[in-house]
Design a protein around this motif. Structure first.
Motif, short mmCIF file in Angstrom:
data_model
loop_
_atom_site.label_atom_id
_atom_site.label_comp_id
_atom_site.label_asym_id
_atom_site.label_seq_id
_atom_site.Cartn_x
_atom_site.Cartn_y
_atom_site.Cartn_z
N GLN A 1 0.90 -1.30 0.00
CA GLN A 1 0.14 -0.07 0.02
C GLN A 1 0.92 1.09 0.08
N TRP A 2 0.98 1.93 -1.13
CA TRP A 2 1.55 3.41 -0.95
C TRP A 2 1.37 4.44 -0.03
N ASN A 3 0.16 4.22 0.51
CA ASN A 3 -0.47 5.26 1.57
C ASN A 3 0.31 4.87 2.87
N GLU A 4 0.75 3.64 3.06
CA GLU A 4 1.54 3.34 4.06
C GLU A 4 3.01 3.54 3.98
N ILE A 5 3.48 3.41 2.85
CA ILE A 5 4.91 3.90 2.40
C ILE A 5 4.98 5.45 2.74
N TYR A 6 3.94 6.11 2.46
CA TYR A 6 3.94 7.75 2.52
C TYR A 6 3.81 8.07 4.05
N GLU A 7 3.03 7.28 4.76
CA GLU A 7 2.91 7.33 6.09
C GLU A 7 4.01 7.18 6.99
N TYR A 8 4.91 6.16 6.63
CA TYR A 8 6.01 5.68 7.31
C TYR A 8 7.15 6.79 6.98
N LEU A 9 7.10 7.15 5.55
CA LEU A 9 8.25 7.97 5.38
C LEU A 9 8.15 9.45 6.27
N ARG A 10 6.87 9.88 6.24
CA ARG A 10 6.48 11.18 6.66
C ARG A 10 6.61 11.00 8.52
N PHE A 11 6.31 9.83 8.92
CA PHE A 11 6.32 9.82 10.45
C PHE A 11 7.71 9.51 10.84
N ASN A 12 8.62 8.90 10.19
CA ASN A 12 9.61 8.31 10.85
C ASN A 12 10.98 8.96 10.10
N CYS A 13 11.00 9.70 8.82
CA CYS A 13 12.07 10.02 8.09
C CYS A 13 12.16 11.30 7.86
N SER A 14 11.21 12.22 8.34
CA SER A 14 11.05 13.61 7.93
C SER A 14 11.00 14.61 9.31
N GLY A 15 11.75 15.45 9.28
CA GLY A 15 11.94 16.31 10.21
C GLY A 15 11.98 15.72 11.75
#
Length: 381
Positions: free
Chosen positions: A177-191
């Motif tokens: 699921q690409w939404n899960e990829i986005y959420e993972y990168l957003r919450f764990n790898c950005s800022g």
């Protein structure tokens, strides 16, 4: 120097569906994008600080088994569709060899990607996204992490191992699921950033994720101060873990000041070069009998205009004089301009509304509104 992070993205099976029989996408009819890949890859490109690099094995491309004239028009069509949705690949690397040739350019070999193994790039914080085990091995060979697109969501323990090497820690996420990829990168790898500041007076540890969901664990041993810091986390949606051990046998000053200094520094670090952020945040927030106004500019400069008056010496166990000092220390170390004004009768409501309003202003200021641009005519914040 702010190092660039990369998403090395496979094509077939990751962006578009595989063609099971021939494994060749050689006609328009065979092009089927994965569900929501364009929408969420566009969000990743626009909101998160990753460069996109496509890496694909195309067996025997250029031979009679897979003529180039049947590949490139379809490939260009795929790229142009993504461009039309605002998705730009920094580069595209296509290996044209067969597996039996064992070329270093063929995944999981890194022969095509050696230019990224320089100080310009943060490989350890980069990812390979792909549907095959060779993509996991590519991540291992590059020294980065991987996201495994796997439809059944399962894998056997033996799949962790390759030539005696345990690759379990290489795989950060398994999903289709690409939404899960986005959420993972957003919450764990950005800022994200961690900072410890230790002096003879205090020991402050802060783990901050600017693009979070308001999760927090706050421990300063000053009850009302903890309460106010939690308001920042909840209303800004930043994830904040704060642990401060201070010389409270002296008084509250050093604990509050040094927490503010460290929070300002780690916040500034989390934003990196501030590329793509809104920069400005402003909010008016009512709370019962009180109303607060906060405006901030993540300008790279610091200043505080404080138009607040308190009529009690303490609120909870926090001296009211320390509220100005908290925001002054934050402003200096976060390198931002702050304007704060509050009116009201209840002192508890007044300062709580200020902290909530401050948090909402931060949420607006750090929001990603563009990609690869800095909101300044100087080109620097």
């Amino acid at each position: 120097m702010h190092k660039k992070k990369i998403l090395f993205i496979d094509r077939d099976g990751t962006i578009i569906e595989e063609c099971p029989r021939t494994h060749q996408i050689d006609s328009i009819e065979k092009v089927h994008f994965l569900p929501k890949v364009i929408f969420f890859l566009s969000k990743i490109y626009k909101e998160l600080e990753f460069e996109l690099v496509m890496v694909s094995n195309q067996d025997g491309l250029g031979t009679s088994k897979f003529p180039e004239q049947t590949f490139w028009p379809i490939h260009d069509h795929i790229i142009n569709i993504m461009k039309s949705e605002g998705i730009q690949f920094f580069s595209v690397h296509i290996d044209q060899t067969f597996q039996h040739e064992k070329k270093s350019t063929r995944k999981p070999g890194i022969g095509m990607l050696t230019s990224y193994l320089t100080k310009k790039y943060d490989i350890e914080k980069s990812f390979v996204i792909g549907d095959r085990f060779t993509d996991i091995l590519l991540a291992y060979n590059l020294g980065c992490k991987s996201i495994w697109i796997k439809k059944d969501g399962n894998r056997k323990n033996e799949e962790y191992f390759y030539n005696g090497k345990n690759l379990k820690n290489i795989i950060s996420l398994i999903t289709d699921q690409w939404n899960e990829i986005y959420e993972y990168l957003r919450f764990n790898c950005s800022g994200q950033s961690f900072l410890q500041r230790k002096t003879y007076e205090t020991n402050v540890k802060i783990n901050l994720s600017v693009y979070g969901y308001g999760k927090n664990d706050i421990k300063t041993d000053i009850g009302f101060f903890d309460h106010l810091l939690k308001q920042i986390s909840i209303h800004s949606s930043m994830n904040m873990n704060i642990e401060t051990i201070g010389d409270l046998y002296v008084d509250e000053h050093h604990t509050i000041e040094d927490t503010a200094i460290t929070l300002g520094k780690v916040f500034c670090n989390s934003l990196g070069n501030k590329r793509g952020i809104n920069r400005y945040g402003f909010f008016i927030l009512p709370m019962d009998d009180c109303v607060s106004t906060v405006a901030l500019d993540l300008s790279g400069r610091s200043d505080l205009i404080w138009n607040v008056e308190f009529f009690r010496e303490k609120i909870g166990n926090v001296p009211t004089e320390m509220f100005y000092h908290f925001f002054k220390s934050f402003s200096l170390n976060a390198k931002c301009n702050l304007y704060i004004k509050a009116l009201g009768n209840n002192e508890h409501h007044k300062i709580e509304s200020i902290f909530k309003c401050f948090a909402r202003s931060i949420k607006m200021a750090v929001k990603k509104i563009t990609f690869n641009k800095i909101s300044s005519s100087k080109g620097l914040l």
